[in-house]
Design an enzyme around this catalytic site. Sequence first.
Site, PDB file in Angstrom:
ATOM      1  CD  GLU A 271      -2.999  -1.072   0.301  1.00 56.14           C
ATOM      2  OE1 GLU A 271      -3.142  -0.017  -0.342  1.00 56.14           O
ATOM      3  OE2 GLU A 271      -3.735  -2.061   0.149  1.00 56.14           O
ATOM      4  CB  CYS A 305      -1.867   6.958   1.053  1.00 57.31           C
ATOM      5  SG  CYS A 305      -3.115   6.006   1.905  1.00 57.31           S
TER       6      CYS A 305
END
Length: 508
Positions: A271, A305
């Site tokens: 990720e 993010c």
Amino acid sequence: MAEGNTTTTETVITGPEARLLASVPTGLLINGQWRDASDGGTFDVHDPSTGEAIATLASATSQDAVAALDAADAAQASWAHTAPRERAEILRRAFDLVTDRAEDFALLMTLEMGKPLAEARGEVIYGAEFLRWFSEETVRDYGRYLTTPEGKNKILVQHKPVGPCLLITPWNFPLAMATRKVAPAIAAGCTMVLKPAKLTPLTSQLFARTMLDAGLPPGVLNVVSSSSAAGISGPLLADPRLRKVSFTGSTPVGKRLIADAAQNVLRTSMELGGNAPFIVFEDADLDKAVEGAMAAKMRNMGEACTAANRFLVQESVAQEFTAKFAAAMGALTTGRGTEPDTQVGPLIDARARDDVHALVRAAVAAGATAVTGGTPVDSPGYFYPPTVLANVPNDAEILRQEIFGPVAPVTTFATEEDAIRLANASEYGLASYLYSRDFNRLLRVAEQIEFGMVGFNAGVISNAAAPFGGVKQSGLGREGGTEGIAEYTTTQYIGIADPYTGREGQKS
Ligand code: NAD
């Protein structure tokens, strides 16, 4: 170093904050025991709103990392054979305990990471939900049984735990990034070594103790906080007993780990970074778009993010959107996360603040205008003011890099095709946000943009029940949803001869 003797060196922290810090385990968790580092080493954790040290933790060495893998490896076979219901109930108890301890988790995250308490409370709810979601998924990891297309032979497919895992988490969501990995690993029957970010390890320490309190057997979850990340990942990735690495963090570190993981052909879940476009079409409800923009930009002070990184606004509504957005951003209250009226906390450290300001300075030098913010706050903590930049040139660095701060660059587009082209002009492909009243347009654009996640008129899309993850250089694999558990299982196929004749492929 025994459990519960955090030292609060040279800090003004007192009262409930000091009591909470003093209750957090400070050792390494290996095979159910809290231990000192093998060389006695420690590192400090700081409050980013003051820069002060608030705790001292044991700093794991490579030798400690290997001891943690020894424990995970020794526990793997028996853990894999526990009843799914038993694993499910441990996760469910953990959900209840994290929920009971929500105020402690929230305050601890605010102290070590800086986010406002209200946001930290939101993260506890979000993070705990992975424990509940995967407790429910544990007993529903279906295989399949079918007849081969040719006729008589049978195909049996089952899932097995992948084996001992290394889980590496970032500092921005100290609880949720841990539960999003630990919960599906437990559900699948994997053992693990967790290495939290050195900037925010306290939440993982408290979480690990909570997992033990929930009944997790020794050796299933081992935690090796350390000031040397590579000193932990290096020997573990080279060890043939490790079967998987799951990483959340920056793309450059992720690439490095993928390369290292290739040596033993490890399973990887990555990720990584994002560069989310937030696209406002002229037919959007602009007030809703501003509300969504605030959420997509300012959650976690922009240190996410999924944070909206590029505001692409159709020309005819750009001025109105920018004015409303700048007014909302300029009205936010910045301060220490524990203060009740704080809406924006500090950035994680001085480097983060300086990097954000360098991007703003370069954008302004290239022709952008700061409609609000843009000047660093003079204070001992790492604060940066909420900033909106207008007229940002399409080739500005700030549109290419992950900003990771409370800065919103606005740029314009003429047509739907332009919006799609600009959105896709990035090596990242994690989150994206679309605002329009035309559902067909939303679907049309979603089909053409290269992003793992798309929000339709929604500024926050993370959810334990949804598959979180990116395409391109934003990563590999998905966390959460029904997909999340698959990251921790391998598929085994058993080919069965015709059960009527016992002869392979024969007609009876
Ligand atoms: P980072 O890559 O610096 O660190 C992440 C973790 O990796 C930390 O635990 C760190 O100690 C460790 N690490 C650093 N160097 C390492 C090495 N050489 N070997 C092994 N481990 C190493 O990232 P960060 O600054 O902590 O987090 C911010 C980044 O994380 C941003 O790019 C953000 O987009 C990304 N992120 C992604 C997601 C997602 O789900 N896609 C979620 C949160 C954050």
